[in-house]
Design a protein around this motif. Structure first.
Motif, PDB file in Angstrom:
ATOM      1  N   THR A 108      53.878 -12.709   5.654  1.00 49.14           N
ATOM      2  CA  THR A 108      54.976 -11.773   5.407  1.00 49.14           C
ATOM      3  C   THR A 108      56.319 -12.465   5.593  1.00 49.14           C
ATOM      4  O   THR A 108      57.249 -12.279   4.829  1.00 49.14           O
ATOM      5  N   SER A 109      56.428 -13.274   6.646  1.00 55.17           N
ATOM      6  CA  SER A 109      57.713 -13.879   6.975  1.00 55.17           C
ATOM      7  C   SER A 109      57.857 -15.290   6.464  1.00 55.17           C
ATOM      8  O   SER A 109      58.951 -15.820   6.391  1.00 55.17           O
ATOM      9  N   GLY A 110      56.743 -15.946   6.151  1.00 52.65           N
ATOM     10  CA  GLY A 110      56.822 -17.336   5.738  1.00 52.65           C
ATOM     11  C   GLY A 110      56.822 -18.292   6.911  1.00 52.65           C
ATOM     12  O   GLY A 110      56.876 -19.490   6.723  1.00 52.65           O
ATOM     13  N   PHE A 111      56.743 -17.770   8.161  1.00 53.97           N
ATOM     14  CA  PHE A 111      56.697 -18.617   9.342  1.00 53.97           C
ATOM     15  C   PHE A 111      55.285 -18.627   9.902  1.00 53.97           C
ATOM     16  O   PHE A 111      54.492 -17.715   9.698  1.00 53.97           O
ATOM     17  N   ILE A 112      54.973 -19.667  10.640  1.00 57.66           N
ATOM     18  CA  ILE A 112      53.699 -19.725  11.337  1.00 57.66           C
ATOM     19  C   ILE A 112      53.781 -18.825  12.570  1.00 57.66           C
ATOM     20  O   ILE A 112      54.754 -18.826  13.286  1.00 57.66           O
ATOM     21  N   ALA A 113      52.729 -18.036  12.806  1.00 55.92           N
ATOM     22  CA  ALA A 113      52.740 -17.085  13.913  1.00 55.92           C
ATOM     23  C   ALA A 113      51.452 -17.200  14.715  1.00 55.92           C
ATOM     24  O   ALA A 113      50.452 -17.708  14.228  1.00 55.92           O
ATOM     25  N   PRO A 114      51.451 -16.744  15.966  1.00 54.94           N
ATOM     26  CA  PRO A 114      50.243 -16.781  16.781  1.00 54.94           C
ATOM     27  C   PRO A 114      49.192 -15.812  16.273  1.00 54.94           C
ATOM     28  O   PRO A 114      49.479 -14.901  15.491  1.00 54.94           O
ATOM     29  N   ALA A 115      47.967 -16.008  16.722  1.00 53.05           N
ATOM     30  CA  ALA A 115      46.857 -15.173  16.271  1.00 53.05           C
ATOM     31  C   ALA A 115      47.034 -13.738  16.732  1.00 53.05           C
ATOM     32  O   ALA A 115      47.350 -13.478  17.889  1.00 53.05           O
ATOM     33  N   THR A 116      46.824 -12.794  15.812  1.00 51.51           N
ATOM     34  CA  THR A 116      46.876 -11.372  16.122  1.00 51.51           C
ATOM     35  C   THR A 116      45.622 -10.714  15.557  1.00 51.51           C
ATOM     36  O   THR A 116      45.271 -10.926  14.396  1.00 51.51           O
ATOM     37  N   PHE A 117      44.948  -9.919  16.394  1.00 48.25           N
ATOM     38  CA  PHE A 117      43.755  -9.197  15.957  1.00 48.25           C
ATOM     39  C   PHE A 117      44.121  -7.721  15.864  1.00 48.25           C
ATOM     40  O   PHE A 117      44.570  -7.112  16.839  1.00 48.25           O
ATOM     41  N   ARG A 118      43.928  -7.141  14.690  1.00 48.07           N
ATOM     42  CA  ARG A 118      44.257  -5.746  14.447  1.00 48.07           C
ATOM     43  C   ARG A 118      42.990  -4.952  14.163  1.00 48.07           C
ATOM     44  O   ARG A 118      42.143  -5.386  13.391  1.00 48.07           O
ATOM     45  N   PHE A 119      42.908  -3.778  14.784  1.00 53.57           N
ATOM     46  CA  PHE A 119      41.744  -2.926  14.637  1.00 53.57           C
ATOM     47  C   PHE A 119      42.103  -1.694  13.809  1.00 53.57           C
ATOM     48  O   PHE A 119      43.274  -1.345  13.659  1.00 53.57           O
ATOM     49  N   ASP A 120      41.075  -1.026  13.296  1.00 58.25           N
ATOM     50  CA  ASP A 120      41.308   0.099  12.397  1.00 58.25           C
ATOM     51  C   ASP A 120      42.050   1.238  13.065  1.00 58.25           C
ATOM     52  O   ASP A 120      42.714   2.037  12.388  1.00 58.25           O
ATOM     53  N   ASN A 121      41.948   1.372  14.378  1.00 53.30           N
ATOM     54  CA  ASN A 121      42.631   2.465  15.079  1.00 53.30           C
ATOM     55  C   ASN A 121      44.083   2.149  15.410  1.00 53.30           C
ATOM     56  O   ASN A 121      44.748   2.916  16.108  1.00 53.30           O
ATOM     57  N   GLY A 122      44.599   1.017  14.908  1.00 53.69           N
ATOM     58  CA  GLY A 122      45.986   0.647  15.123  1.00 53.69           C
ATOM     59  C   GLY A 122      46.242  -0.221  16.328  1.00 53.69           C
ATOM     60  O   GLY A 122      47.379  -0.650  16.564  1.00 53.69           O
ATOM     61  N   VAL A 123      45.227  -0.526  17.116  1.00 53.50           N
ATOM     62  CA  VAL A 123      45.384  -1.388  18.291  1.00 53.50           C
ATOM     63  C   VAL A 123      45.507  -2.840  17.854  1.00 53.50           C
ATOM     64  O   VAL A 123      44.768  -3.307  16.976  1.00 53.50           O
ATOM     65  N   GLU A 124      46.462  -3.553  18.465  1.00 53.16           N
ATOM     66  CA  GLU A 124      46.654  -4.981  18.203  1.00 53.16           C
ATOM     67  C   GLU A 124      46.459  -5.757  19.498  1.00 53.16           C
ATOM     68  O   GLU A 124      46.902  -5.317  20.568  1.00 53.16           O
ATOM     69  N   VAL A 125      45.823  -6.916  19.386  1.00 51.80           N
ATOM     70  CA  VAL A 125      45.619  -7.807  20.525  1.00 51.80           C
ATOM     71  C   VAL A 125      46.193  -9.166  20.161  1.00 51.80           C
ATOM     72  O   VAL A 125      45.877  -9.710  19.091  1.00 51.80           O
ATOM     73  N   GLN A 126      47.022  -9.710  21.024  1.00 47.70           N
ATOM     74  CA  GLN A 126      47.665 -10.977  20.715  1.00 47.70           C
ATOM     75  C   GLN A 126      47.773 -11.843  21.969  1.00 47.70           C
ATOM     76  O   GLN A 126      48.159 -11.376  23.033  1.00 47.70           O
ATOM     77  N   GLY A 127      47.415 -13.113  21.815  1.00 45.45           N
ATOM     78  CA  GLY A 127      47.624 -14.064  22.889  1.00 45.45           C
ATOM     79  C   GLY A 127      49.091 -14.437  23.003  1.00 45.45           C
ATOM     80  O   GLY A 127      49.818 -14.471  22.002  1.00 45.45           O
ATOM     81  N   THR A 128      49.551 -14.665  24.204  1.00 42.40           N
ATOM     82  CA  THR A 128      50.938 -15.029  24.436  1.00 42.40           C
ATOM     83  C   THR A 128      50.993 -16.295  25.276  1.00 42.40           C
ATOM     84  O   THR A 128      50.058 -16.628  26.002  1.00 42.40           O
ATOM     85  N   GLY A 129      52.112 -17.013  25.188  1.00 41.29           N
ATOM     86  CA  GLY A 129      52.256 -18.216  25.988  1.00 41.29           C
ATOM     87  C   GLY A 129      53.638 -18.810  25.875  1.00 41.29           C
ATOM     88  O   GLY A 129      54.411 -18.478  24.966  1.00 41.29           O
ATOM     89  N   ASN A 130      53.954 -19.658  26.820  1.00 40.60           N
ATOM     90  CA  ASN A 130      55.254 -20.315  26.849  1.00 40.60           C
ATOM     91  C   ASN A 130      55.088 -21.634  27.591  1.00 40.60           C
ATOM     92  O   ASN A 130      54.830 -21.651  28.800  1.00 40.60           O
TER      93      ASN A 130
END
Length: 410
Positions: free
Chosen positions: A33-55
């Motif tokens: 969508t943005s043209g940028f590389i992004a971290p992994a995001t898992f989306r479920f049919d009920n609208g829940v999203e799970v994403q790893g974070t880090g710094n």
């Protein structure tokens, strides 16, 4: 001259920077969508999203300007942060996060936050339970991945309370925001026992992209508790106000109140402001604390003011009463230049904690939304109990962070 002594550290910084660049170039998921590389995001049919974070942050501090009180400033390089976590959310319903800093070996944000609209049919704000940042201090509540300078200002270092366990409520409207919390159980490390009542409010007459005005105030009252140490001895609460010279990789504090024993009450207050107009912005705040302790009352205060210019035309972003990194508009990234003046005064009530004034010039290169390089030059001027110090500090940084980045779809 000491070029040979500094070369190994510089090489390690270069290797770390390259490693971070490779990490950013090969993530698990591409955001087309943005043209940028992004971290992994898992989306479920009920609208829940799970994403790893880090710094992941790597610093090198170059000091010049001698010693203070018999201690020399030593050049150093090291990881500053190794943060990792997990975020789970369903837009408009809840979000939850667990985050840990493996470098400092401490828990960071660990909380569940609920939107009130699904419960009451109207938006009455958000409720959060768990460990989070207390709201007194604009710079203090800014995410570590979004810091405009490599280190926080003197006043924020000294007076910001940090994270605590408790409950808080936040409400945002087009022209204002309010945030209030009650923190009652120290932190997840088992430290800072006691309770705190805190609140923050801001007037936001303008907060469109690239055009922001934010004027706010905050205050808190902390009542620390006694603790029982490992030998079964009751330890009375204490407080200590001090700050590093806006570079982290040194144990030397040029301003330090020393430990204040048998503390009954700590009051904090702050005033804050932010103005963004296209690539230009100005940010500043004033912070103070008053500590009631066995020998009386100790007051300290400080402030900072900085200006920022994004030479490549982007704007600093604003959301939820805080700032985040700009998103580069060009393949070569975004370049930001900054200048900050920072001041703190810890002389009060017979305690010679010292005064310090720092000028910091900064340059930030946001290669992608997730890869950032920073360089600061800090000119320090400090005096305490008849001694003075004025080191010059050059601290470059390489940083990669995998974190949810919200963008509007085309």
């Amino acid at each position: 001259m000491q070029p040979d002594l500094k070369l190994p550290a510089a090489r390690r910084l270069t290797v770390a920077a390259l490693a971070l660049a490779v990490a950013a170039a090969f993530p698990a998921h591409a955001d087309t969508t943005s043209g940028f590389i992004a971290p992994a995001t898992f989306r479920f049919d009920n609208g829940v999203e799970v994403q790893g974070t880090g710094n992941l942050v790597y610093d090198y501090n170059d000091f010049s300007g001698g010693a203070y009180n018999g201690a020399r400033f030593e050049d150093d390089d090291a990881f500053r942060r190794k943060e990792a976590g997990l975020t789970v959310r369903r837009k408009g319903v809840f979000d939850a996060t667990v985050n840990y800093d493996f470098e400092a070996d401490v828990w960071q944000d660990v909380y569940l936050r609920m939107d009130t609209k699904p419960w009451f049919g109207t938006d009455l704000g958000k409720l959060r339970i768990g460990q989070s940042k207390t709201p007194v201090g604009f710079e203090g509540v800014t995410a570590t991945r979004a810091g405009s300078f490599m280190e926080q200002s003197l006043a924020t270092q000294a007076f910001y309370e940090g994270r605590r366990l408790g409950l808080d409520w936040a409400l945002e409207r087009p022209k204002y925001l309010v945030n209030a919390g009650y923190y009652f159980h120290g932190d997840l490390q088992g430290n800072n026992r006691g309770d705190t009542l805190a609140a923050r409010a801001a007037w936001t007459p303008s907060k469109a992209d690239g055009h922001v005005l934010h004027l706010g105030a905050s205050a808190s009252v902390e009542r620390p508790d006694s603790e029982v140490n490992g030998r079964g001895v009751t330890v009375l609460p204490s407080a200590r106000w001090r700050a590093r010279p806006e570079a982290f990789l040194t144990p030397i504090r040029l301003v330090d109140s020393g430990a204040l024993a048998d503390v009954d009450r700590i009051e904090r207050a702050g005033l804050e402001g932010l103005w963004i107009d296209g690539p230009w912005s100005v940010q500043g705040e004033y912070l103070r604390q008053s500590t009631d302790h066995a020998q009386g009352r100790f007051d300290g205060d400080g402030y900072y003011l900085f200006g920022s210019w994004l030479a490549t035309g982007e704007s600093r972003r604003y959301s939820g009463g805080n700032v985040t990194n700009p998103v580069p508009a060009h393949d070569y990234g975004a370049l930001e230049l900054l200048l900050r003046y920072s001041h703190i005064d810890l002389n009060d009530g017979g305690i010679a904690g010292g005064r310090e004034r720092d000028w910091t010039f900064g340059a930030n290169w946001y290669l992608t939304p997730y890869l950032k390089f920073q360089a600061n030059y800090v000119k320090v001027d400090a005096d305490r109990a008849g001694q003075s110090a004025s080191p010059d500090i050059v601290p470059p940084r390489a940083q990669v962070h995998f974190w949810p980045v919200v963008r509007a779809r085309a």
